[in-house]
Enzyme design. Structure first.
Site, PDB file in Angstrom:
ATOM      1  N   LYS B 105     -57.293  40.749 -15.115  1.00  0.00           N
ATOM      2  CA  LYS B 105     -57.578  39.378 -14.893  1.00  0.00           C
ATOM      3  C   LYS B 105     -57.258  39.430 -13.498  1.00  0.00           C
ATOM      4  CE  LYS B 105     -55.831  34.823 -14.960  1.00  0.00           C
ATOM      5  NZ  LYS B 105     -54.787  33.817 -15.823  1.00  0.00           N
ATOM      6  N   GLY B 166     -49.708  25.321 -14.510  1.00  0.00           N
ATOM      7  CA  GLY B 166     -48.638  24.509 -14.813  1.00  0.00           C
ATOM      8  C   GLY B 166     -48.686  23.050 -14.611  1.00  0.00           C
ATOM      9  N   ALA B 192     -56.023  27.806 -16.697  1.00  0.00           N
ATOM     10  CA  ALA B 192     -54.869  26.973 -15.844  1.00  0.00           C
ATOM     11  C   ALA B 192     -55.066  25.412 -15.967  1.00  0.00           C
ATOM     12  CB  ALA B 192     -55.034  27.601 -14.391  1.00  0.00           C
ATOM     13  N   GLY B 193     -53.898  24.836 -16.178  1.00  0.00           N
ATOM     14  CA  GLY B 193     -53.799  23.443 -15.880  1.00  0.00           C
ATOM     15  C   GLY B 193     -53.869  22.675 -17.369  1.00  0.00           C
ATOM     16  N   ASN B 214     -51.224  29.037 -21.383  1.00  0.00           N
ATOM     17  CA  ASN B 214     -50.031  29.637 -21.335  1.00  0.00           C
ATOM     18  C   ASN B 214     -48.785  28.548 -21.135  1.00  0.00           C
ATOM     19  OD1 ASN B 214     -47.673  31.257 -20.879  1.00  0.00           O
ATOM     20  ND2 ASN B 214     -48.776  32.368 -19.249  1.00  0.00           N
TER      21      ASN B 214
END
Lengths: 376, 268, 66
Positions: B105, B166, B192-193, B214
């Site tokens: 990645k 995050g 993400a997000g 995550n």
């Protein structure tokens, strides 16, 4: 030997043989990301009652993506020499009509006339590649046109990537190659002899043009040659394939409809006005940001009605004979019969009457010429 | 009762086939046990890890030990920490040494606050790594043109952000994701997000091939339960996408003067 | 033997080989990438790979990340 459709073109996964229903059409109209299946539904008999709704949707989408404008361009037939035997075309080699080409001084006169008429975009046409009107001749004409017009397109014959590159450098900004029909069997039957018999060579031409850096390619089908629903879905597949790979170039679509011309070829799958209108609306709905063209093959009232309802670009004041803008009587017969014979001022007045602004110049040769001279 | 929502169709990236469309990150967990439990509960088959220059790690902090031994998990090193292409390329090569897999990645965020990916460095790194045979999965701004450029240089997938890492702002880039999806030739994985399982479902409903989460799991009240919830949501979203959402309604009133009155009944 | 490990001075007590150094540092058989003077030392070469005074060793481990 019938050519094979490449996998990327094959529409069979979306044409499952089941007739579309009213519910299918509603689903298609309400779909966030319409694809070939939705196009097929919108073109099916079940969608005929939805034509007014489709027209409204097409108008709203056209306004959103193209504003209240119609781009105007002029076709200039440079030559009617041809060695191909396309059953439907007035230029076929077995048709007896005087054959000639515009010599560069004549071409310059015609181009000057078109400039007088207000055009900033010209489409240069020839028949299939011949020794009389081959690549070098076309290159010279493109150079002449590029000196006067901001946008120069060609609708000639399939070429190599290298040839397209040379034309682009000479100032050509667009290449039009209609597949005519995507049905390989019909294609083989109708293109009786000559270079145009090469189905795959023609099919891959737009990709080569884009690879060579052409800004726009024009795709299209000649309605009447094959099952129009089949050809429409294939056209959408072709457009999507090119957009996925050659993402830096634009595409336009056109749906010329077989009309009477010398030699009287009868359309095998005749398409009426209502179906053509629905085709335009459907393409506007499934490909909202792709310019759709309408030529002077169609009658004035139809063109008036369709301007802004999906259609974003039109030819005007057209002559389909070799030259013909110079005022002298044309010595050749037209490739097809022009139904809308109105002059450019008449077309502009009609458009303004309908709340549409005629646009002659959509781009500037200053941008084109900067890269041609290697100024980047 | 085996719910149909859990049955997922396979997808292929870089020539490898996977059945799970949920990818998991391993950062921000309080301990290895929770992290491993969450990964297991998620059913994820691709798990991202980071690379750090360090020697001895105390047993209790050694997060990745158990993961490395788990079957059916592909470890995908990310290049997080790299601030430019050169650093990312080095990290990728070291990561391949360590994990033995060609997956990487590419994650390059020079600004350590908002952690937004650098499109130019990412493109440069992707180009080099793809040529070296890596299965390149670039973390990228949700830009449709950048997406095509990354495809052209040989990336195996696209990993556009839903919103900043995050931030929990979900699919803020939905409109851009749709444009990317329309012409994508390789899998699109939203990364993400995301904050909630419903956002993951929405991403799959929209047509995305997979999602990576995550923070949404690691920082939740119960990471192991949340991981399972995300798995269910991803499965549901995928089935819904294939089933076809019902049409959007509205906007079909008929005008008093029809636009199509000009059409002739017979052909001219 | 004086080495530089992960950018810091380190005095190795068991410098016979890279493998021995890893053992001494308590890494042992854990997954690690060893870079010796900018060259990767694969696991199969670590026993045979000898260290010299002043060598630069970098060790990379997998840690959690998104």
């Amino acid at each position: 030997m019938t050519p094979q459709m490449p996998a990327w073109l094959d529409p069979s996964p979306w044409l499952d043989g089941r007739a579309s229903t009213h519910a299918d059409v509603e689903r298609a109209l309400g779909c966030d990301e319409p694809g070939p299946r939705e196009l097929a539904a919108l073109l099916s008999p079940a969608a005929h009652p939805f034509i007014e709704i489709m027209a409204q949707r097409a108008r709203a989408l056209t306004q959103r993506h193209f504003g209240r404008t119609i781009s105007l361009y002029a076709p200039l037939y440079l030559a009617n020499h041809c060695t191909s035997g396309c059953a439907y075309c007035g230029f076929a080699s077995d048709r007896t009509q005087p054959r000639r080409r515009l010599e560069p001084p004549e071409a310059e006169k015609e181009l000057a006339m078109l400039k007088e008429m207000g055009f900033e975009e010209v489409l240069l046409l020839t028949g299939e590649r011949t020794s009389h009107a081959g690549f070098d001749y076309l290159l010279e004409c493109v150079s002449l046109a590029a000196q006067r017009f901001h946008a120069v397109g060609i609708e000639a014959f399939p070429m190599t990537t290298r040839e397209y590159g040379l034309l682009a450098e000479a100032g050509c900004s667009g290449v039009t190659v209609y597949q005519e029909t995507y049905d390989p069997r019909q294609y083989d039957r109708l293109h009786r002899w000559g270079p145009k018999k090469d189905y795959l060579g023609r099919l891959e031409a737009p990709a080569r043009a884009m690879e060579a850096g052409m800004r726009t390619v024009g795709l299209g089908v000649l309605l009447g040659l094959s099952d129009p629903g089949f050809d429409a879905v294939c056209l959408m597949r072709h457009a999507g394939h090119l957009q996925r790979i050659h993402w830096k170039s634009g595409i336009t679509l056109s749906f010329p409809r077989l009309r009477p011309q010398e030699g009287n070829f009868t359309a095998l799958f005749p398409v009426d006005e209502a179906w053509l209108a629905r085709l335009v609306f459907a393409f506007r709905i499934v490909l909202p940001d792709v310019p759709l063209l309408l030529s002077t093959r169609e009658r004035p009232e139809f063109r008036d009605g369709m301007a802004g309802l999906g259609i974003s670009k039109m030819s005007a004041g057209s002559r389909t004979t070799v030259g013909g803008y110079g005022g002298a009587e044309p010595t050749t017969e037209g490739q097809f019969q022009v139904s809308d014979k109105r002059s450019v001022p008449e077309i502009c007045a009609m458009l303004r009457n309908r709340g549409l602004e005629p646009v002659f110049k959509n781009w500037d040769s200053a941008f084109r010429d900067a890269s041609v001279r290697g100024h980047d | 009762m085996e719910r149909q929502g859990k049955v997922q169709d396979a997808w292929i990236v870089g020539g490898h086939t996977f059945s799970s469309r949920l990818l998991m990150g391993t950062g921000k967990y309080q301990d290895a046990e929770t992290m491993v439990g969450a990964v297991l509960a998620s059913g994820a088959q691709i798990v991202t890890v980071a690379l750090r220059r360090m020697g001895r790690i105390p047993q209790e902090d050694d997060m990745l030990g158990p993961l490395g031994e788990m079957k059916g998990i592909t470890l995908m090193p990310n290049t997080s920490g790299a601030r430019n292409a050169t650093e990312a390329i080095r990290a990728a090569r070291l990561g391949r040494e360590l994990c033995g897999s060609p997956f990487v990645k590419v994650e390059i965020h020079p600004n350590p606050h908002h952690l937004m990916p650098d499109p130019i460095e990412t493109f440069e790194a992707a180009k080099v790594l793809a040529a070296e045979g890596f299965v390149v999965m670039p973390y990228m701004p949700a830009d449709p043109v950048l997406a095509k450029r990354l495809e052209d240089v040989g990336c195996a997938s696209l990993m556009p952000l839903g919103s900043a890492i995050g931030s929990g702002h979900g699919l803020a880039t939905a409109e851009m994701l749709r444009l990317i999806l329309r012409h994508a030739r390789i899998p699109v994985i939203v990364d993400a997000g995301l904050r909630s399982p419903s956002e993951a479902a929405a991403a799959l409903e929209m047509g995305c091939d997979a999602v990576l989460v995550n923070s949404a799991v690691a920082a939740s009240g119960d990471p192991i339960a949340m991981a399972a919830a995300f798995a269910q949501a991803v499965g549901a979203g995928r089935v819904a996408h294939r089933a076809g959402l019902m049409p959007r309604g509205g906007g079909t009133a008929l005008a008093t003067s029809p636009l199509t009155a000009f059409l002739s009944v017979e052909d001219a | 033997m004086n080495l530089v490990v992960n950018g810091e001075a380190y005095v190795a007590k068991q410098p016979e080989s890279v493998a021995a150094l890893l053992e001494e540092m308590g890494i042992g058989g854990r997954p690690v990438v060893v870079v010796l003077n900018d060259e990767v030392v694969p696991p199969s070469s670590r026993i045979a790979c000898r260290l010299r005074e002043g060598d630069c060793v970098e060790l990379f481990r997998l840690v959690g990340g998104g």
